[in-house]
Design a protein around this motif. Structure first.
Motif, short mmCIF file in Angstrom:
data_model
loop_
_atom_site.label_atom_id
_atom_site.label_comp_id
_atom_site.label_asym_id
_atom_site.label_seq_id
_atom_site.Cartn_x
_atom_site.Cartn_y
_atom_site.Cartn_z
N GLN A 150 46.21 64.13 48.98
CA GLN A 150 45.82 64.69 47.50
C GLN A 150 46.81 65.77 47.29
O GLN A 150 47.36 65.51 46.45
CB GLN A 150 44.51 65.87 47.93
N TYR A 151 47.45 66.24 48.14
CA TYR A 151 48.72 67.46 48.31
C TYR A 151 49.71 67.03 47.96
O TYR A 151 50.96 67.08 47.96
CB TYR A 151 48.41 68.37 48.57
N ILE A 162 59.81 68.11 50.89
CA ILE A 162 58.50 66.96 50.91
C ILE A 162 57.99 67.11 49.59
O ILE A 162 58.36 69.02 48.92
CB ILE A 162 57.27 68.20 51.94
N ILE A 163 57.45 66.30 49.18
CA ILE A 163 57.38 65.89 47.88
C ILE A 163 55.94 66.23 47.39
O ILE A 163 55.03 65.83 47.99
CB ILE A 163 56.92 65.33 47.15
N VAL A 164 55.47 67.82 46.80
CA VAL A 164 54.07 68.16 46.81
C VAL A 164 53.43 68.15 45.79
O VAL A 164 53.94 68.11 44.43
CB VAL A 164 53.59 69.29 47.48
N ASP A 165 52.06 67.71 45.02
CA ASP A 165 51.39 67.93 44.10
C ASP A 165 50.46 69.21 44.01
O ASP A 165 49.47 69.44 44.25
CB ASP A 165 50.13 66.92 44.03
N TRP A 166 51.78 70.09 43.74
CA TRP A 166 51.58 71.69 43.68
C TRP A 166 51.94 72.61 42.61
O TRP A 166 53.05 72.07 42.53
CB TRP A 166 51.63 71.96 44.90
N ASP A 167 51.46 73.42 41.89
CA ASP A 167 51.97 74.09 40.97
C ASP A 167 52.34 75.47 41.12
O ASP A 167 51.68 76.09 42.91
CB ASP A 167 50.86 74.41 39.81
#
Length: 172
Positions: A150-151, A162-167
């Motif tokens: 998910q992240y 590392i590519i993350v879905d995080w703000d």
């Protein structure tokens, strides 16, 4: 060499040491009869494992080269490593295609292209592993990101990122 744990300190009077393993399973280090002791600032010294067993969340180990508490005390804080080619091969793709040690010092970038920081460690929570990232804007502050699909969008070891879905403002 791949660091697999560190020595917490001596245990008892006969040269036993207490170890904090970095392996997936606490007893994983016991699969190797030889270890190398050292750190980034010293040469690695080969030692032989004579005996060992689990002790709570640590390992108690007797090395052939150390016979008393005085000798074992000098090992406190020393890292334990093995040659990388002793580790099992990993699949080329997917979330299981790397070891934790491969992620240390990797840059973490979010989907907006913002560099969040650098991986300084990982830990296990029971539910999932968690990346510990030192923030690029505040060295003393960490970002904790669960290691789940998910992240974690992509782990690119070739480009050390590392590519993350995080703000920035999300808290774990």
């Amino acid at each position: 060499m791949i660091v697999m744990g560190h020595i917490i300190g001596p245990y008892g009077v006969h040269g036993w040491i207490k170890i904090n393993p970095y392996t997936e399973h606490l007893g994983g280090l016991m699969e190797y009869s030889q270890w190398w002791l050292g750190n980034e600032n010293s040469e690695w010294q080969k030692v032989h494992v004579a005996n060992g067993h689990l002790y709570g969340t640590a390992l108690l180990v007797k090395l052939k080269e150390y016979s008393d508490r005085t000798q074992a005390t000098k090992l406190k804080g020393i890292q334990i490593a093995i040659p990388r080619d002793w580790l099992p091969d990993l699949p080329e793709d997917g979330i299981d295609g790397y070891y934790w040690t491969d992620l240390i010092n990797t840059n973490v970038i979010n989907l907006k292209g913002e560099r969040l920081g650098t991986v300084v460690g990982l830990f296990e929570t029971g539910a999932n592993d968690v990346l510990r990232i030192t923030r690029i804007d505040q060295e003393k502050k960490e970002i904790l990101i669960p290691c789940i699909s998910q992240y974690i969008v992509k782990v690119d070891l070739k480009n050390t990122q590392i590519i993350v879905d995080w703000d920035w403002d999300w808290d774990y």
